[in-house]
Design an enzyme around this catalytic site. Sequence first.
Site, PDB file in Angstrom:
ATOM      1  N   HIS A 123      34.092  38.473  29.509  1.00 32.96           N
ATOM      2  CA  HIS A 123      32.778  38.809  30.061  1.00 32.96           C
ATOM      3  C   HIS A 123      31.903  39.576  29.072  1.00 32.96           C
ATOM      4  O   HIS A 123      30.980  40.268  29.476  1.00 32.96           O
ATOM      5  CB  HIS A 123      32.946  39.602  31.369  1.00 32.96           C
ATOM      6  CG  HIS A 123      33.551  38.794  32.477  1.00 32.96           C
ATOM      7  ND1 HIS A 123      34.085  39.355  33.621  1.00 32.96           N
ATOM      8  CD2 HIS A 123      33.692  37.449  32.625  1.00 32.96           C
ATOM      9  CE1 HIS A 123      34.535  38.390  34.413  1.00 32.96           C
ATOM     10  NE2 HIS A 123      34.319  37.237  33.834  1.00 32.96           N
ATOM     11  N   ALA A 238      48.083  51.476  36.815  1.00 34.64           N
ATOM     12  CA  ALA A 238      48.466  50.843  35.547  1.00 34.64           C
ATOM     13  C   ALA A 238      48.843  51.871  34.489  1.00 34.64           C
ATOM     14  O   ALA A 238      49.740  51.636  33.677  1.00 34.64           O
ATOM     15  CB  ALA A 238      47.318  49.966  35.058  1.00 34.64           C
TER      16      ALA A 238
HETATM   17  C1  BJW Z   1      43.871  49.596  39.839  1.00 37.99           C
HETATM   18  C2  BJW Z   1      43.699  50.924  39.528  1.00 37.99           C
HETATM   19  C3  BJW Z   1      44.670  51.492  38.718  1.00 37.99           C
HETATM   20  C4  BJW Z   1      42.047  50.405  40.725  1.00 37.99           C
HETATM   21  N1  BJW Z   1      45.694  50.744  38.296  1.00 37.99           N
HETATM   22  N2  BJW Z   1      44.904  48.881  39.427  1.00 37.99           N
HETATM   23  C5  BJW Z   1      34.731  29.260  42.107  1.00 37.99           C
HETATM   24  C6  BJW Z   1      34.779  29.632  43.422  1.00 37.99           C
HETATM   25  C7  BJW Z   1      33.826  30.509  43.933  1.00 37.99           C
HETATM   26  C8  BJW Z   1      32.804  31.018  43.138  1.00 37.99           C
HETATM   27  C9  BJW Z   1      32.767  30.640  41.816  1.00 37.99           C
HETATM   28  C10 BJW Z   1      33.708  29.777  41.324  1.00 37.99           C
HETATM   29  N3  BJW Z   1      33.437  29.573  40.005  1.00 37.99           N
HETATM   30  C11 BJW Z   1      32.359  30.323  39.668  1.00 37.99           C
HETATM   31  C12 BJW Z   1      31.923  30.964  40.757  1.00 37.99           C
HETATM   32  C13 BJW Z   1      30.756  31.877  40.803  1.00 37.99           C
HETATM   33  C14 BJW Z   1      31.022  33.261  40.281  1.00 37.99           C
HETATM   34  C15 BJW Z   1      32.116  33.912  41.128  1.00 37.99           C
HETATM   35  O1  BJW Z   1      33.251  33.993  40.764  1.00 37.99           O
HETATM   36  N4  BJW Z   1      31.742  34.438  42.275  1.00 37.99           N
HETATM   37  C16 BJW Z   1      32.699  35.100  43.152  1.00 37.99           C
HETATM   38  C17 BJW Z   1      32.234  36.537  43.379  1.00 37.99           C
HETATM   39  C18 BJW Z   1      32.848  34.313  44.400  1.00 37.99           C
HETATM   40  N5  BJW Z   1      31.419  33.241  38.889  1.00 37.99           N
HETATM   41  C19 BJW Z   1      30.519  33.181  37.920  1.00 37.99           C
HETATM   42  O2  BJW Z   1      29.320  33.098  38.147  1.00 37.99           O
HETATM   43  C20 BJW Z   1      31.024  33.167  36.495  1.00 37.99           C
HETATM   44  N6  BJW Z   1      30.438  32.095  35.751  1.00 37.99           N
HETATM   45  C21 BJW Z   1      30.824  30.822  35.931  1.00 37.99           C
HETATM   46  O3  BJW Z   1      31.757  30.531  36.648  1.00 37.99           O
HETATM   47  O4  BJW Z   1      30.101  29.919  35.192  1.00 37.99           O
HETATM   48  C22 BJW Z   1      30.171  28.552  35.588  1.00 37.99           C
HETATM   49  C23 BJW Z   1      29.226  28.374  36.750  1.00 37.99           C
HETATM   50  C24 BJW Z   1      27.917  28.732  36.604  1.00 37.99           C
HETATM   51  C25 BJW Z   1      27.040  28.547  37.679  1.00 37.99           C
HETATM   52  C26 BJW Z   1      27.513  28.056  38.886  1.00 37.99           C
HETATM   53  C27 BJW Z   1      28.860  27.727  39.025  1.00 37.99           C
HETATM   54  C28 BJW Z   1      29.718  27.870  37.937  1.00 37.99           C
HETATM   55  C29 BJW Z   1      30.604  34.440  35.768  1.00 37.99           C
HETATM   56  C30 BJW Z   1      31.250  35.645  36.323  1.00 37.99           C
HETATM   57  C31 BJW Z   1      30.733  36.884  35.578  1.00 37.99           C
HETATM   58  C32 BJW Z   1      31.249  38.169  36.209  1.00 37.99           C
HETATM   59  N7  BJW Z   1      30.525  39.252  35.652  1.00 37.99           N
HETATM   60  C33 BJW Z   1      30.903  40.611  36.020  1.00 37.99           C
HETATM   61  C34 BJW Z   1      29.886  41.570  35.359  1.00 37.99           C
HETATM   62  C35 BJW Z   1      30.165  41.683  33.867  1.00 37.99           C
HETATM   63  C36 BJW Z   1      29.234  42.648  33.213  1.00 37.99           C
HETATM   64  C37 BJW Z   1      29.342  44.053  33.768  1.00 37.99           C
HETATM   65  O5  BJW Z   1      30.416  44.678  33.681  1.00 37.99           O
HETATM   66  O6  BJW Z   1      28.349  44.543  34.277  1.00 37.99           O
HETATM   67  O7  BJW Z   1      32.236  40.903  35.583  1.00 37.99           O
HETATM   68  S1  BJW Z   1      30.994  40.870  37.788  1.00 37.99           S
HETATM   69  C38 BJW Z   1      32.375  41.987  37.728  1.00 37.99           C
HETATM   70  O8  BJW Z   1      33.527  41.392  38.375  1.00 37.99           O
HETATM   71  C39 BJW Z   1      32.742  42.092  36.236  1.00 37.99           C
HETATM   72  C40 BJW Z   1      34.250  42.101  36.297  1.00 37.99           C
HETATM   73  O9  BJW Z   1      34.758  41.714  35.048  1.00 37.99           O
HETATM   74  C41 BJW Z   1      34.532  41.113  37.395  1.00 37.99           C
HETATM   75  C42 BJW Z   1      35.908  41.259  38.001  1.00 37.99           C
HETATM   76  O10 BJW Z   1      36.058  42.494  38.616  1.00 37.99           O
HETATM   77  P1  BJW Z   1      37.461  43.272  38.483  1.00 37.99           P
HETATM   78  O11 BJW Z   1      37.708  43.595  37.073  1.00 37.99           O
HETATM   79  O12 BJW Z   1      38.513  42.503  39.174  1.00 37.99           O
HETATM   80  O13 BJW Z   1      37.139  44.646  39.223  1.00 37.99           O
HETATM   81  P2  BJW Z   1      37.246  45.014  40.794  1.00 37.99           P
HETATM   82  O14 BJW Z   1      36.527  46.278  41.009  1.00 37.99           O
HETATM   83  O15 BJW Z   1      36.831  43.863  41.617  1.00 37.99           O
HETATM   84  O16 BJW Z   1      38.788  45.245  41.045  1.00 37.99           O
HETATM   85  C43 BJW Z   1      39.461  46.384  40.504  1.00 37.99           C
HETATM   86  C44 BJW Z   1      40.918  46.255  40.850  1.00 37.99           C
HETATM   87  O17 BJW Z   1      41.627  47.302  40.214  1.00 37.99           O
HETATM   88  C45 BJW Z   1      41.211  46.379  42.355  1.00 37.99           C
HETATM   89  O18 BJW Z   1      42.103  45.342  42.741  1.00 37.99           O
HETATM   90  C46 BJW Z   1      41.912  47.742  42.495  1.00 37.99           C
HETATM   91  O19 BJW Z   1      42.875  47.765  43.528  1.00 37.99           O
HETATM   92  C47 BJW Z   1      42.538  47.883  41.141  1.00 37.99           C
HETATM   93  N8  BJW Z   1      42.755  49.232  40.671  1.00 37.99           N
HETATM   94  N9  BJW Z   1      42.507  51.372  40.161  1.00 37.99           N
HETATM   95  C48 BJW Z   1      45.755  49.449  38.719  1.00 37.99           C
HETATM   96  N10 BJW Z   1      44.589  52.814  38.384  1.00 37.99           N
END
Ligand code: BJW
Length: 258
Positions: A123, A238
């Site tokens: 990302h 972690a």
């Molecule tokens: C601990 C802890 C500790 C806490 N120890 N654990 C297929 C199906 C449905 C939708 C889509 C699909 N394909 C694509 C999509 C659309 C979309 C998507 O996925 N939407 C969903 C929300 C449904 N995806 C996209 O748009 C992506 N692009 C794409 O697919 O392009 C092709 C396309 C284009 C157009 C149309 C269709 C297809 C791009 C995704 C970009 C995500 N960007 C972000 C922002 C990045 C910049 C920024 O930081 O500002 O990335 S969003 C945000 O979420 C960020 C993260 O990397 C990402 C994931 O979040 P993460 O890391 O999992 O964090 P959390 O907070 O959700 O979870 C934290 C976890 O830690 C929790 O589980 C806690 O329990 C745990 N935790 N403390 C261990 N101490």
Amino acid sequence: MNEIPRPFSPVLVDRLAVAGRVAVLTGAGISAESGLATFRDPGGIWEQFRPEELANMTAFLHNPELVQGWYAHRRKVAEEARPNAGHYALAELETMVPNCTLITQNIDGLYNRAGSHHVIELHGNIMRSYCVVCARPATALELATLSEGATAMCPECGGLIRPDVVWFGEMLPEVAINAAADAAREADVFLSIGTSAVVYPAANLPLEARGWGAFVVEINIEPSAIANAVDEVVLGPAGRVLPELVAAVWHKRTLLTN
Ligand code: BJW
């Protein structure tokens, strides 16, 4: 007071000890213990701002000052943060496994600072910015202007400057997602750490790895969206689980090689 190390399942330690190829996917949870907010946990980034309000191009064009300011704030927090024991444990794992690939959704760059070398940033990276019109990278001085709250414009063409991160609806860097898919396909063991596994295509990687035969393990403080589809879930922070796991693997590898 030192806590007693957790017992890991023998199969997990054995699999990691003999693995030639390990792929690791990380999310915001691994940086939580470095003081960086997660996205979807209580108190996470999205609790103050909904993702669709900030992390997409439409929002950026509608309110560039808000989005630039949000990233300037997060850049400052990331710059001041230090890698935690989880990041260091992954760097150590890389020295033990012949082929270890770290795939991260995080944009904070803490892995490289902890000493990992094979890092795929899916990302992007918050420390880089560029002009949306002419693609010119922003200099450190221009990024400093961003931190002061003014709207940052490209000195060459006047275009808006945006962070080099992947927003919703944008494609992931092709080289990065292809390399991550390769690592998932080839992995003997796949670790999914600190991610809610709700954002695609990253969330598919552990499932793809399992489909190709990898032993897939989740490490999280609570079960994620894909917890039911992995081989094993280790619950815990972690920053505590990873050093203990890497120490157990190191011990087992030593036994096997002597
Ligand atoms: C601990 C802890 C500790 C806490 N120890 N654990 C297929 C199906 C449905 C939708 C889509 C699909 N394909 C694509 C999509 C659309 C979309 C998507 O996925 N939407 C969903 C929300 C449904 N995806 C996209 O748009 C992506 N692009 C794409 O697919 O392009 C092709 C396309 C284009 C157009 C149309 C269709 C297809 C791009 C995704 C970009 C995500 N960007 C972000 C922002 C990045 C910049 C920024 O930081 O500002 O990335 S969003 C945000 O979420 C960020 C993260 O990397 C990402 C994931 O979040 P993460 O890391 O999992 O964090 P959390 O907070 O959700 O979870 C934290 C976890 O830690 C929790 O589980 C806690 O329990 C745990 N935790 N403390 C261990 N101490």
